[in-house]
Design a protein around this motif. Sequence first.
Motif, PDB file in Angstrom:
ATOM      1  N   LEU A   1       0.828  -1.437  -0.084  1.00 53.72           N
ATOM      2  CA  LEU A   1       0.281   0.382  -0.161  1.00 53.72           C
ATOM      3  C   LEU A   1       0.665   1.332   0.284  1.00 53.72           C
ATOM      4  O   LEU A   1       2.102   1.305   0.376  1.00 53.72           O
ATOM      5  N   GLY A   2       0.444   2.003  -0.831  1.00 53.26           N
ATOM      6  CA  GLY A   2       0.961   3.309  -0.493  1.00 53.26           C
ATOM      7  C   GLY A   2      -0.023   4.400   0.629  1.00 53.26           C
ATOM      8  O   GLY A   2      -0.506   3.727   1.409  1.00 53.26           O
ATOM      9  N   ARG A   3       1.360   5.525   1.400  1.00 54.52           N
ATOM     10  CA  ARG A   3       0.056   5.748   2.842  1.00 54.52           C
ATOM     11  C   ARG A   3       0.955   7.630   1.845  1.00 54.52           C
ATOM     12  O   ARG A   3       2.267   7.493   2.033  1.00 54.52           O
ATOM     13  N   THR A   4       0.528   8.391   3.053  1.00 55.52           N
ATOM     14  CA  THR A   4       0.931   9.563   3.485  1.00 55.52           C
ATOM     15  C   THR A   4       0.606  10.534   3.986  1.00 55.52           C
ATOM     16  O   THR A   4      -1.147  10.152   5.252  1.00 55.52           O
ATOM     17  N   GLN A   5       1.606  10.771   5.374  1.00 61.90           N
ATOM     18  CA  GLN A   5       1.036  11.154   7.512  1.00 61.90           C
ATOM     19  C   GLN A   5       1.777  12.103   7.406  1.00 61.90           C
ATOM     20  O   GLN A   5       3.055  12.557   6.178  1.00 61.90           O
ATOM     21  N   PHE A   6       1.325  12.987   8.010  1.00 64.11           N
ATOM     22  CA  PHE A   6       2.006  14.223   8.562  1.00 64.11           C
ATOM     23  C   PHE A   6       2.429  14.510   9.942  1.00 64.11           C
ATOM     24  O   PHE A   6       1.807  14.119  10.796  1.00 64.11           O
TER      25      PHE A   6
ATOM     26  N   GLN B   1       0.256  11.124  11.611  1.00 65.99           N
ATOM     27  CA  GLN B   1      -1.264  12.112  11.160  1.00 65.99           C
ATOM     28  C   GLN B   1      -1.456  11.863   9.842  1.00 65.99           C
ATOM     29  O   GLN B   1      -0.710  12.274   9.365  1.00 65.99           O
ATOM     30  N   ARG B   2      -2.933  10.890   9.043  1.00 67.11           N
ATOM     31  CA  ARG B   2      -3.109  11.518   8.232  1.00 67.11           C
ATOM     32  C   ARG B   2      -4.194  12.508   7.957  1.00 67.11           C
ATOM     33  O   ARG B   2      -4.692  12.805   8.735  1.00 67.11           O
ATOM     34  N   ALA B   3      -4.139  12.619   6.650  1.00 65.09           N
ATOM     35  CA  ALA B   3      -5.126  14.295   6.626  1.00 65.09           C
ATOM     36  C   ALA B   3      -6.746  13.875   7.479  1.00 65.09           C
ATOM     37  O   ALA B   3      -7.215  15.065   7.647  1.00 65.09           O
TER      38      ALA B   3
ATOM     39  N   ARG C   1       6.316  17.534   8.971  1.00 65.96           N
ATOM     40  CA  ARG C   1       6.752  16.425   8.290  1.00 65.96           C
ATOM     41  C   ARG C   1       6.343  15.842   7.221  1.00 65.96           C
ATOM     42  O   ARG C   1       5.164  15.947   8.027  1.00 65.96           O
ATOM     43  N   VAL C   2       6.863  15.270   6.114  1.00 65.00           N
ATOM     44  CA  VAL C   2       5.432  14.658   5.613  1.00 65.00           C
ATOM     45  C   VAL C   2       5.911  13.654   5.055  1.00 65.00           C
ATOM     46  O   VAL C   2       7.000  13.837   4.690  1.00 65.00           O
ATOM     47  N   GLU C   3       5.637  12.052   5.775  1.00 61.07           N
ATOM     48  CA  GLU C   3       6.568  11.717   4.732  1.00 61.07           C
ATOM     49  C   GLU C   3       5.351  10.351   3.392  1.00 61.07           C
ATOM     50  O   GLU C   3       3.891  10.391   3.735  1.00 61.07           O
ATOM     51  N   LEU C   4       6.026  10.145   2.114  1.00 60.77           N
ATOM     52  CA  LEU C   4       4.929   9.994   0.974  1.00 60.77           C
ATOM     53  C   LEU C   4       5.537   8.718   0.752  1.00 60.77           C
ATOM     54  O   LEU C   4       6.725   8.554   0.915  1.00 60.77           O
ATOM     55  N   VAL C   5       5.017   7.387   1.020  1.00 57.61           N
ATOM     56  CA  VAL C   5       5.403   6.024   0.838  1.00 57.61           C
ATOM     57  C   VAL C   5       3.814   5.852  -1.031  1.00 57.61           C
ATOM     58  O   VAL C   5       3.229   5.842  -0.915  1.00 57.61           O
ATOM     59  N   THR C   6       5.062   5.594  -1.408  1.00 57.67           N
ATOM     60  CA  THR C   6       4.269   4.479  -3.091  1.00 57.67           C
ATOM     61  C   THR C   6       3.870   3.339  -2.699  1.00 57.67           C
ATOM     62  O   THR C   6       4.540   2.508  -2.194  1.00 57.67           O
ATOM     63  N   PRO C   7       2.387   2.765  -3.776  1.00 54.96           N
ATOM     64  CA  PRO C   7       2.448   1.194  -3.837  1.00 54.96           C
ATOM     65  C   PRO C   7       3.626   0.164  -4.319  1.00 54.96           C
ATOM     66  O   PRO C   7       4.316   0.738  -5.349  1.00 54.96           O
ATOM     67  N   GLY C   8       3.807  -0.498  -4.267  1.00 51.17           N
ATOM     68  CA  GLY C   8       4.518  -2.018  -5.323  1.00 51.17           C
ATOM     69  C   GLY C   8       3.255  -2.249  -5.538  1.00 51.17           C
ATOM     70  O   GLY C   8       2.920  -1.966  -5.663  1.00 51.17           O
TER      71      GLY C   8
END
Length: 639
Positions: free
Chosen positions: A549-554, A563-565, A587-594
């Motif tokens: 899975l992808g995810r974006t957190q702050f 925490q997510r949006a 800080r922003v964490e950006l994760v892309t799917p596999g």
Amino acid sequence: MRFSSNGYYIEQYVKCCNCGQLIYGEPTKSRGDDKFCSEWCVEWTDRPTGDTRALPLPRRQNEAGARRDFVMMNILDSMMVSICREMGILLMKTSYSTIFNEGLDFACAVANEKGEMIACAEFCPTMIGGVQLLIQSCLKEVDLKALKPGDVILHNDPYRGGLHMPEHTFFEPIFVEGELMGFAVCIGHIAEIGGMVPGAFAGESTEIFHEGLRVPPVKIRQQGIDVDDVWRLLLANTRTPRTNFGDLRAMIGAVDLGVDRIAGVVRKYGKETFRTTCNDLMDYSERRMRAEIAQFPQGAYEFDDLIENDGITADRHKIAVKVYVQGEEIIADFSGSSAQARGPINATLGVTMGATYNGVLHMTDPSIPKNSGCFRPIRIVTPPGRITNVDYPGPLVAGNTETHPRLANIVIGALSKAVPERAMAAESSTSNNFVFGGTDPETGDYFACYDLMSGGWGGRDGADGNDCVIAINGNCRFSPTEVFEARYPLTVEVFELVQDSGGAGEWRGGLGMRRVLRLADNAEITASQCTDHHEFGPYGLFKGATGGLGRTQFKASGGEDWQRAGTLFGKACDSKYANLPLKSGTRVELVTPGGGGYGNPANRRRDLIENDLAEGYISEEAAYRIYGYSGSQDKQAAE
């Protein structure tokens, strides 16, 4: 198309109720409010449910017995492709924004006087697939007899055969001795076009007017002289006028170069030779594509997928295709897809056509010359008002970056049932589209960033998926950390592949990536996002597992938790939203799917698992849990 009496605006976008093509002039047939663009569309609509009989596509008449000069065809094709590459290099070297000079989010092509693409370079597939519909639609509104050397036409209206509004198209006529020979074409993604968010990707837009300035086909230059009023209008509607001015100038420079180079080729070989050879090239590509399709088993093959939300509600939206392989032709019918969404995930007809071509090209011989000829044996059916053919004024900015790859992947998924050895599992299918803007604390200038991020590609017969590659629609690059940090007030703290993100399989999916950004202490930005696959991963094939899975957190400055949006800002969706106010130090964490896996994980070779462990692609826990691999014990058993 129904224009106003003064011709200034469109009163109604008239579309064929079967294939969704725009209808200029009188329809071939009408039934109440339903209109058809051709007799073929009438016949297709009247087919009984479940009918898989062949319904051949209309074919153009080639000149019988014509002698083709294959040496000249090869010379001319190579020269035109080289010219298109040169146009792209000029655009890359002279543009202002990172999405051009680092991301290469553009396409350069040459079309004949009818708007058929006769050559292109290897840039962005979504734009390449959309060139023909886009140019031919524009030419129906442009007075060809009034065109002069040095005229440059600009256009970004998605409903007129376009893709999404950030994609701006420039085309310039190529005249030789007063005769129109074709057009030099450049399509590029302008990072900032006004609208409700900086960077154009308004994850909560509900109509086209939220997404920026929409431009019909207009002359931005006339006989070599700028049309100043058009420039003033364009640059008054963007947050970054200086950057936009530089990028638009670079695109004009690219088509100028294309005109100059192609005109030189025509003068060298003669107008008749050029025109005849271009027609022969398209016929050759058509024959090559027909020969490829003829190798596929005949039949009707179905596949579908879901888009997890539209930014407005958490409802899922279905995209579905039924691919008919009949003789030497393919018909891709998307009629089973959901009605168009309230949010910006809708695709235009140009996007759906480009995605279909993209999927088929990935499963056929890559050496076929890329021109309009190779698209002739492929027909797209997508009635208007669906997520695959949005009606005005529906929003659509994410349709080109999120829905296009999903459409290309379901075409591949459907054809995997016919030719499994040519297919791959789903790739990440998202460009991540985390966009932001703000005022630079050092210079006081406003900036806007559109930067692409890469994910994993799907496993395929005989090979694992590639790691950290842009989605199937892009062919683009992400900005190097050094460039990114120099241009924007953010620091890249983490940039890494995500272990265990590739879907398990006999052939593993590629890995996604993780990037953590920290906003400078004296800076603030407004951020938005359009992405997907945060709730379920890209599909696997033939018992392969889904990708990660992808995810974006702050995380706020000094904060403890990510925490997510939805939680932090009260947004309806965690993967699509607009206008988040991010403070200094955030800080922003950006994760892309596999990518998805291909084949049963139980059949994966032990040496490949050992290599994955050695390289850190999978963890020891995953190796044991998924593949039953227990390290030294497995090695001893093998010995």
